[in-house]
Design an enzyme around this catalytic site. Sequence first.
Site, PDB file in Angstrom:
ATOM      1  N   GLU A  43       0.830  -1.212   0.000  1.00 53.34           N
ATOM      2  CA  GLU A  43       0.000   0.000   0.000  1.00 53.34           C
ATOM      3  C   GLU A  43       0.861   1.258   0.000  1.00 53.34           C
ATOM      4  O   GLU A  43       0.510   2.264  -0.602  1.00 53.34           O
ATOM      5  CB  GLU A  43      -0.935   0.011   1.216  1.00 53.34           C
ATOM      6  N   THR A  86      -5.182   6.767  -5.754  1.00 53.06           N
ATOM      7  CA  THR A  86      -5.371   6.982  -4.316  1.00 53.06           C
ATOM      8  C   THR A  86      -4.485   8.132  -3.822  1.00 53.06           C
ATOM      9  O   THR A  86      -4.922   8.961  -3.019  1.00 53.06           O
ATOM     10  CB  THR A  86      -5.062   5.689  -3.532  1.00 53.06           C
TER      11      THR A  86
HETATM   12  N1  HSE Z   1      -8.578   4.737   3.157  1.00 55.83           N
HETATM   13  C1  HSE Z   1      -7.970   4.832   1.881  1.00 55.83           C
HETATM   14  C2  HSE Z   1      -8.372   6.146   1.254  1.00 55.83           C
HETATM   15  C3  HSE Z   1      -8.438   3.695   1.024  1.00 55.83           C
HETATM   16  O1  HSE Z   1      -9.561   6.457   1.258  1.00 55.83           O
HETATM   17  O2  HSE Z   1      -7.498   6.891   0.785  1.00 55.83           O
HETATM   18  C4  HSE Z   1      -7.896   3.689  -0.368  1.00 55.83           C
HETATM   19  O3  HSE Z   1      -8.450   2.574  -1.041  1.00 55.83           O
END
Ligand code: HSE
Length: 307
Positions: A129, A181
């Site tokens: 991630e 993201t």
């Molecule tokens: N919590 C993260 C975001 C998840 O919303 O940036 C990304 O899939």
Amino acid sequence: MNKTIKVYPPGTVANLVCGFDVLGLCLHQPTDEMEVTLTNNKQVIIKSADGYALPSDPALNTAGAPLLEIMQQLNNDTGFEVLIKKNIKPGSGVGSSAASAAGAVIAANHLLGNIFSKEEQVSFAMFGEKVASGVKHADNVAPCIYGGITLIRGIFPLDIVSIPAPELWVTLVHPQIEVKTSDARQILRKQVLLKDAIKQWGNIAGLVAGLMKNDYGLISRSLEDVIIEPVRSILIPGFDEVKKKSLVAGALGGGISGSGPSVFMLSKNEATALAVKKEMNDVYNSIGLEHHLYVTRVNEEGMRVEW
Ligand code: HSE
């Protein structure tokens, strides 16, 4: 002799509307396909069986980075070869990077004789991630590894809680645009107003309590996000209409899946989930935006593994 295992890492919905970075659920559909082989040549080789031009340098690949961490911990000649077929499109908001990271870690753990706890597997997967979004977050990798709905109470140190839930159907629409993201995180405000924070933590607590008490009314009332959604929804064409029409069709509630652009809605039963699918389809057909639709359930079992 080299050993090979096949895993089918599922998509995940992070945040569950109000729980930014702390809540996530595991889906049955879509899933990626990965074949991982244990070798003794102390390197990670990444091969792709799809059309996505993802980095083959393991340090820059979401499946490769966690494997490098595992190898560093093992400190022997272990290596891995990974063949990835992505069905979860990168930048879709359905946990594509997490699927690759969690798939690699679950496969490696099986190949090594189940030497890591689930929490340890999540901590390795978070390295994937970090490659994808610049920060470690566990709200996709944890549900991908644990299955079901997970609360990530903290990540330093990791504190993951599986949340029991009543029957829930998920309708998901993926408009065919890409939202990274890292970009979707950058546009967020760094500070929140106390009045918004109070509303948000009331909703998170309400959602968790509603899930644990099988209280659909409480689940529905708690699916509200006053902090992230107002900023990110601007990136998603048709968002307000999809939400409005889904609620009229009987959905309990929903919102942006992860960092978007996918939008998800929760329903009590399949008939409502299918009615929601029709509304989503109509909205994106009227805008003229290509989209994929899924009707699926919360996946309590987690990732499928095949020797
Ligand atoms: N919590 C993260 C975001 C998840 O919303 O940036 C990304 O899939």
